[in-house]
Design a protein around this motif. Structure first.
Motif, PDB file in Angstrom:
ATOM      1  N   LEU A 259       0.781  -0.683  -0.119  1.00 43.63           N
ATOM      2  CA  LEU A 259      -0.284  -0.102   0.769  1.00 43.63           C
ATOM      3  C   LEU A 259       0.629   1.142  -0.092  1.00 43.63           C
ATOM      4  O   LEU A 259      -0.036   2.130  -0.608  1.00 43.63           O
ATOM      5  CB  LEU A 259      -1.119  -0.149   1.836  1.00 43.63           C
ATOM      6  N   SER A 260       1.802   0.969   0.073  1.00 45.55           N
ATOM      7  CA  SER A 260       2.586   2.212   0.624  1.00 45.55           C
ATOM      8  C   SER A 260       3.494   2.594  -0.706  1.00 45.55           C
ATOM      9  O   SER A 260       3.205   3.933  -0.943  1.00 45.55           O
ATOM     10  CB  SER A 260       4.365   1.835   1.136  1.00 45.55           C
ATOM     11  N   GLY A 261       3.237   1.969  -1.775  1.00 40.37           N
ATOM     12  CA  GLY A 261       3.459   2.148  -2.948  1.00 40.37           C
ATOM     13  C   GLY A 261       2.461   3.453  -4.218  1.00 40.37           C
ATOM     14  O   GLY A 261       2.655   3.505  -4.826  1.00 40.37           O
ATOM     15  N   LEU A 262       1.019   3.166  -2.966  1.00 37.48           N
ATOM     16  CA  LEU A 262      -0.106   3.863  -3.828  1.00 37.48           C
ATOM     17  C   LEU A 262       0.370   5.166  -3.340  1.00 37.48           C
ATOM     18  O   LEU A 262      -0.054   6.005  -4.176  1.00 37.48           O
ATOM     19  CB  LEU A 262      -1.069   3.938  -3.185  1.00 37.48           C
ATOM     20  N   VAL A 263       1.275   6.145  -2.595  1.00 37.61           N
ATOM     21  CA  VAL A 263       1.772   7.640  -2.805  1.00 37.61           C
ATOM     22  C   VAL A 263       2.641   7.713  -4.019  1.00 37.61           C
ATOM     23  O   VAL A 263       2.468   8.341  -4.665  1.00 37.61           O
ATOM     24  CB  VAL A 263       2.549   7.403  -1.275  1.00 37.61           C
ATOM     25  N   SER A 264       3.193   6.558  -3.989  1.00 41.28           N
ATOM     26  CA  SER A 264       4.524   6.625  -5.235  1.00 41.28           C
ATOM     27  C   SER A 264       3.931   6.965  -7.142  1.00 41.28           C
ATOM     28  O   SER A 264       3.831   7.592  -7.591  1.00 41.28           O
ATOM     29  CB  SER A 264       6.192   6.028  -5.177  1.00 41.28           C
TER      30      SER A 264
END
Length: 291
Positions: A73-78
Protein backbone atom coordinates in the motif's frame (compact mmCIF):
# COMPACT_ATOMS: atom_id res chain seq x y z
CA UNK A 1 -13.08 14.35 -37.35
CA UNK A 2 -11.87 12.18 -34.47
CA UNK A 3 -10.48 15.22 -32.66
CA UNK A 4 -13.73 17.12 -33.19
CA UNK A 5 -15.78 14.20 -31.87
CA UNK A 6 -13.48 13.82 -28.86
CA UNK A 7 -13.81 17.54 -28.15
CA UNK A 8 -17.62 17.30 -28.36
CA UNK A 9 -17.70 14.41 -25.89
CA UNK A 10 -15.29 16.24 -23.59
CA UNK A 11 -17.47 19.37 -23.75
CA UNK A 12 -20.55 17.35 -22.81
CA UNK A 13 -18.77 16.20 -19.67
CA UNK A 14 -16.66 19.22 -18.73
CA UNK A 15 -18.33 22.08 -20.60
CA UNK A 16 -19.44 23.85 -17.42
CA UNK A 17 -15.94 23.80 -15.96
CA UNK A 18 -14.47 24.90 -19.28
CA UNK A 19 -16.81 27.91 -19.50
CA UNK A 20 -15.78 28.94 -15.98
CA UNK A 21 -12.10 29.18 -16.96
CA UNK A 22 -12.58 30.57 -20.50
CA UNK A 23 -12.22 34.22 -19.33
CA UNK A 24 -8.67 33.44 -18.21
CA UNK A 25 -7.67 32.13 -21.65
CA UNK A 26 -9.23 34.64 -24.06
CA UNK A 27 -5.88 35.41 -25.67
CA UNK A 28 -5.46 31.70 -26.43
CA UNK A 29 -8.41 31.87 -28.84
CA UNK A 30 -6.25 33.67 -31.40
CA UNK A 31 -3.55 31.01 -30.94
CA UNK A 32 -6.07 28.32 -31.88
CA UNK A 33 -7.02 30.30 -34.99
CA UNK A 34 -3.40 30.76 -36.02
CA UNK A 35 -2.75 27.06 -35.41
CA UNK A 36 -5.75 26.24 -37.63
CA UNK A 37 -7.24 24.09 -34.87
CA UNK A 38 -10.91 23.98 -35.80
CA UNK A 39 -12.27 23.99 -32.25
CA UNK A 40 -13.84 26.75 -30.21
CA UNK A 41 -11.97 27.89 -27.11
CA UNK A 42 -14.46 26.22 -24.69
CA UNK A 43 -14.23 22.97 -26.68
CA UNK A 44 -10.45 22.97 -26.59
CA UNK A 45 -10.34 23.73 -22.86
CA UNK A 46 -12.83 20.92 -22.22
CA UNK A 47 -10.66 18.61 -24.34
CA UNK A 48 -7.60 19.55 -22.27
CA UNK A 49 -9.46 18.98 -18.99
CA UNK A 50 -10.73 15.60 -20.16
CA UNK A 51 -7.24 14.59 -21.27
CA UNK A 52 -5.81 15.51 -17.87
CA UNK A 53 -8.44 13.48 -16.00
CA UNK A 54 -8.09 10.50 -18.34
CA UNK A 55 -4.30 10.49 -18.12
CA UNK A 56 -4.45 10.72 -14.34
CA UNK A 57 -6.95 7.86 -14.07
CA UNK A 58 -5.06 5.62 -16.48
CA UNK A 59 -1.64 6.28 -14.95
CA UNK A 60 -2.88 5.88 -11.38
CA UNK A 61 -4.51 2.56 -12.25
CA UNK A 62 -1.36 1.32 -13.99
CA UNK A 63 1.22 2.62 -11.50
CA UNK A 64 -1.01 1.72 -8.55
CA UNK A 65 -1.28 -1.88 -9.67
CA UNK A 66 2.47 -2.15 -10.26
CA UNK A 67 3.49 -0.54 -6.98
CA UNK A 68 0.90 -2.30 -4.84
CA UNK A 69 2.08 -5.66 -6.18
CA UNK A 70 5.71 -4.71 -5.64
CA UNK A 71 5.68 -2.46 -2.55
CA UNK A 72 2.30 -2.86 -0.95
CA UNK A 73 0.00 0.00 0.00
CA UNK A 74 2.92 2.39 0.54
CA UNK A 75 3.44 2.27 -3.22
CA UNK A 76 0.14 4.08 -3.76
CA UNK A 77 1.77 7.34 -2.67
CA UNK A 78 4.42 6.94 -5.36
CA UNK A 79 1.72 6.01 -7.89
CA UNK A 80 -0.24 9.14 -6.93
CA UNK A 81 2.78 11.40 -7.33
CA UNK A 82 3.73 9.92 -10.69
CA UNK A 83 0.16 10.23 -11.94
CA UNK A 84 0.06 13.89 -10.92
CA UNK A 85 3.34 14.51 -12.77
CA UNK A 86 2.05 12.82 -15.93
CA UNK A 87 -1.21 14.78 -15.73
CA UNK A 88 0.78 17.99 -15.39
CA UNK A 89 2.78 17.07 -18.50
CA UNK A 90 -0.48 16.45 -20.41
CA UNK A 91 -1.80 19.86 -19.32
CA UNK A 92 1.44 21.52 -20.42
CA UNK A 93 1.29 19.75 -23.79
CA UNK A 94 -2.28 20.97 -24.31
CA UNK A 95 -0.94 24.52 -23.98
CA UNK A 96 2.33 24.06 -25.89
CA UNK A 97 1.14 22.01 -28.89
CA UNK A 98 -0.93 24.86 -30.44
CA UNK A 99 2.06 27.21 -30.03
CA UNK A 100 4.32 24.71 -31.79
CA UNK A 101 1.74 24.30 -34.53
CA UNK A 102 1.61 28.08 -34.98
CA UNK A 103 5.39 28.20 -35.43
CA UNK A 104 5.33 25.29 -37.84
CA UNK A 105 2.56 26.86 -39.96
CA UNK A 106 4.41 30.18 -40.00
CA UNK A 107 7.53 28.45 -41.36
CA UNK A 108 5.58 26.56 -44.02
CA UNK A 109 3.73 29.70 -45.12
CA UNK A 110 6.98 31.69 -45.26
CA UNK A 111 8.61 29.15 -47.56
CA UNK A 112 5.63 28.70 -49.91
CA UNK A 113 4.60 32.35 -50.01
CA UNK A 114 6.98 33.50 -52.81
CA UNK A 115 5.42 31.02 -55.23
CA UNK A 116 1.88 31.79 -54.07
CA UNK A 117 2.39 35.54 -54.50
CA UNK A 118 3.76 34.98 -58.01
CA UNK A 119 0.56 33.07 -58.75
CA UNK A 120 -1.56 35.90 -57.30
CA UNK A 121 0.37 38.39 -59.42
CA UNK A 122 -0.45 36.38 -62.53
CA UNK A 123 -4.12 36.26 -61.58
CA UNK A 124 -4.15 40.01 -60.95
CA UNK A 125 -2.78 40.51 -64.46
CA UNK A 126 -5.78 38.67 -65.91
CA UNK A 127 -8.19 41.12 -64.28
CA UNK A 128 -9.44 38.74 -61.60
CA UNK A 129 -11.09 40.27 -58.55
CA UNK A 130 -9.55 39.87 -55.10
CA UNK A 131 -12.20 37.30 -54.20
CA UNK A 132 -11.50 35.30 -57.37
CA UNK A 133 -7.76 35.49 -56.77
CA UNK A 134 -8.03 33.98 -53.31
CA UNK A 135 -10.63 31.47 -54.48
CA UNK A 136 -8.24 30.17 -57.14
CA UNK A 137 -5.31 30.21 -54.72
CA UNK A 138 -7.33 28.16 -52.23
CA UNK A 139 -7.74 25.42 -54.86
CA UNK A 140 -3.99 24.94 -55.37
CA UNK A 141 -3.05 22.22 -52.89
CA UNK A 142 0.66 22.58 -53.64
CA UNK A 143 0.73 25.83 -51.66
CA UNK A 144 -0.34 24.00 -48.49
CA UNK A 145 -0.99 26.32 -45.55
CA UNK A 146 -1.07 29.37 -47.82
CA UNK A 147 -4.05 27.81 -49.60
CA UNK A 148 -5.70 27.27 -46.20
CA UNK A 149 -5.34 30.95 -45.36
CA UNK A 150 -6.64 31.92 -48.81
CA UNK A 151 -9.64 29.65 -48.30
CA UNK A 152 -10.56 31.51 -45.10
CA UNK A 153 -10.28 34.90 -46.81
CA UNK A 154 -12.49 33.79 -49.70
CA UNK A 155 -14.97 32.32 -47.22
CA UNK A 156 -15.18 35.65 -45.37
CA UNK A 157 -15.93 37.46 -48.63
CA UNK A 158 -18.14 34.95 -50.40
CA UNK A 159 -20.00 33.28 -47.52
CA UNK A 160 -19.99 35.84 -44.72
CA UNK A 161 -20.45 38.82 -47.03
CA UNK A 162 -17.54 40.89 -45.75
CA UNK A 163 -16.07 43.57 -47.92
CA UNK A 164 -12.62 42.86 -49.30
CA UNK A 165 -10.76 45.24 -46.97
CA UNK A 166 -12.35 43.76 -43.87
CA UNK A 167 -11.61 40.21 -45.05
CA UNK A 168 -7.97 41.14 -45.67
CA UNK A 169 -7.73 42.72 -42.20
CA UNK A 170 -9.16 39.60 -40.57
CA UNK A 171 -6.82 37.41 -42.57
CA UNK A 172 -3.85 39.50 -41.45
CA UNK A 173 -4.91 39.21 -37.80
CA UNK A 174 -5.26 35.43 -37.75
CA UNK A 175 -2.32 34.32 -39.92
CA UNK A 176 0.72 33.00 -38.03
CA UNK A 177 3.10 34.33 -40.70
CA UNK A 178 4.46 37.87 -40.49
CA UNK A 179 5.23 37.82 -44.21
CA UNK A 180 1.66 36.89 -45.10
CA UNK A 181 0.34 39.49 -42.67
CA UNK A 182 2.45 42.17 -44.36
CA UNK A 183 1.20 41.02 -47.76
CA UNK A 184 -2.46 41.26 -46.76
CA UNK A 185 -2.06 44.63 -45.08
CA UNK A 186 -0.19 45.88 -48.12
CA UNK A 187 -2.99 44.71 -50.42
CA UNK A 188 -5.53 46.44 -48.19
CA UNK A 189 -3.52 49.67 -48.35
CA UNK A 190 -3.24 49.44 -52.15
CA UNK A 191 -6.99 48.93 -52.49
CA UNK A 192 -7.67 51.89 -50.20
CA UNK A 193 -5.30 54.26 -51.99
CA UNK A 194 -6.15 53.07 -55.48
CA UNK A 195 -2.74 51.69 -56.47
CA UNK A 196 -1.97 48.77 -58.75
CA UNK A 197 -2.51 45.42 -57.04
CA UNK A 198 -0.65 43.62 -59.82
CA UNK A 199 2.44 45.82 -59.49
CA UNK A 200 2.39 45.51 -55.71
CA UNK A 201 2.19 41.71 -55.91
CA UNK A 202 4.95 41.57 -58.52
CA UNK A 203 7.32 43.60 -56.35
CA UNK A 204 6.39 41.62 -53.25
CA UNK A 205 6.96 38.31 -55.07
CA UNK A 206 10.42 39.47 -56.15
CA UNK A 207 11.38 40.44 -52.59
CA UNK A 208 10.04 37.19 -51.12
CA UNK A 209 11.87 35.17 -53.75
CA UNK A 210 15.14 36.94 -52.92
CA UNK A 211 14.63 36.07 -49.24
CA UNK A 212 13.85 32.47 -50.21
CA UNK A 213 17.03 32.19 -52.28
CA UNK A 214 19.09 33.49 -49.37
CA UNK A 215 17.56 30.81 -47.13
CA UNK A 216 18.42 28.19 -49.77
CA UNK A 217 22.04 29.36 -49.81
CA UNK A 218 22.20 29.30 -46.00
CA UNK A 219 20.68 25.82 -45.96
CA UNK A 220 23.25 24.61 -48.50
CA UNK A 221 26.07 25.79 -46.24
CA UNK A 222 24.46 24.14 -43.20
CA UNK A 223 23.89 20.92 -45.15
CA UNK A 224 27.55 20.70 -46.13
CA UNK A 225 28.60 21.08 -42.48
CA UNK A 226 26.02 18.52 -41.32
CA UNK A 227 27.12 15.98 -43.92
CA UNK A 228 30.71 16.31 -42.73
CA UNK A 229 29.56 15.81 -39.14
CA UNK A 230 27.52 12.77 -40.16
CA UNK A 231 30.46 11.18 -41.95
CA UNK A 232 32.82 11.91 -39.06
CA UNK A 233 30.58 10.88 -36.20
CA UNK A 234 28.45 8.12 -37.69
CA UNK A 235 30.51 6.48 -40.43
CA UNK A 236 34.04 6.97 -39.15
CA UNK A 237 32.94 6.74 -35.52
CA UNK A 238 31.20 3.40 -36.03
CA UNK A 239 34.27 1.96 -37.78
CA UNK A 240 36.55 3.14 -34.97
CA UNK A 241 34.14 1.78 -32.33
CA UNK A 242 33.96 -1.60 -34.04
CA UNK A 243 37.74 -1.84 -34.32
CA UNK A 244 38.40 -0.58 -30.77
CA UNK A 245 35.79 -2.86 -29.22
CA UNK A 246 37.38 -5.86 -30.93
CA UNK A 247 40.83 -4.83 -29.65
CA UNK A 248 39.63 -4.01 -26.12
CA UNK A 249 37.85 -7.36 -25.82
CA UNK A 250 41.25 -9.03 -25.57
CA UNK A 251 42.21 -6.82 -22.56
CA UNK A 252 38.92 -7.04 -20.66
CA UNK A 253 36.93 -9.81 -19.11
CA UNK A 254 33.99 -9.41 -21.50
CA UNK A 255 33.00 -12.53 -23.38
CA UNK A 256 33.46 -12.40 -27.17
CA UNK A 257 29.72 -13.00 -27.58
CA UNK A 258 28.96 -9.83 -25.62
CA UNK A 259 31.26 -7.74 -27.84
CA UNK A 260 29.68 -9.19 -30.99
CA UNK A 261 26.21 -8.47 -29.65
CA UNK A 262 27.22 -4.88 -28.81
CA UNK A 263 28.60 -4.38 -32.31
CA UNK A 264 25.43 -5.85 -33.85
CA UNK A 265 23.25 -3.48 -31.81
CA UNK A 266 25.30 -0.52 -33.01
CA UNK A 267 25.24 -1.57 -36.67
CA UNK A 268 21.69 -2.83 -37.03
CA UNK A 269 19.86 -0.58 -34.53
CA UNK A 270 22.07 2.37 -33.61
CA UNK A 271 23.14 3.41 -37.11
CA UNK A 272 19.62 3.26 -38.67
CA UNK A 273 18.21 5.15 -35.68
CA UNK A 274 20.84 7.89 -35.85
CA UNK A 275 20.48 8.11 -39.63
CA UNK A 276 16.71 8.43 -39.32
CA UNK A 277 17.04 11.21 -36.74
CA UNK A 278 19.55 12.95 -39.02
CA UNK A 279 17.11 12.81 -41.96
CA UNK A 280 14.26 14.17 -39.82
CA UNK A 281 16.49 17.00 -38.61
CA UNK A 282 17.48 17.89 -42.17
CA UNK A 283 13.83 17.91 -43.24
CA UNK A 284 13.02 20.14 -40.28
CA UNK A 285 15.52 22.86 -41.21
CA UNK A 286 15.09 22.59 -44.97
CA UNK A 287 13.13 25.42 -46.65
CA UNK A 288 9.79 24.38 -48.11
CA UNK A 289 9.93 22.77 -51.52
CA UNK A 290 13.41 21.30 -50.95
CA UNK A 291 12.49 18.00 -49.28
Amino acid sequence: MELKRYAEIAYEQFGGLALDVVPYFQDFNMTLNKANIKLSLPEYIALAIASVFLSFGFMFAMFGTIFVLGSGLSGLVSALMLSIVVSGIVAALAYVIPLLKVNNRATVIRDMLPFAVMYLSTLAGTGSSISEMFENLAKVDEYGEVSEEAKKIHRDIDTFGMDVNEALRRGAQRTPSEDFEELLRGMEHILTTGGSVREFLRERAAKLMDDYERRIEKFADQLGLLVEMYITIVVVGSIIFTAMSAIMSSFTGFAPGFIVALQAILIFIGLPLISGMFILFIKGIAPGGIM
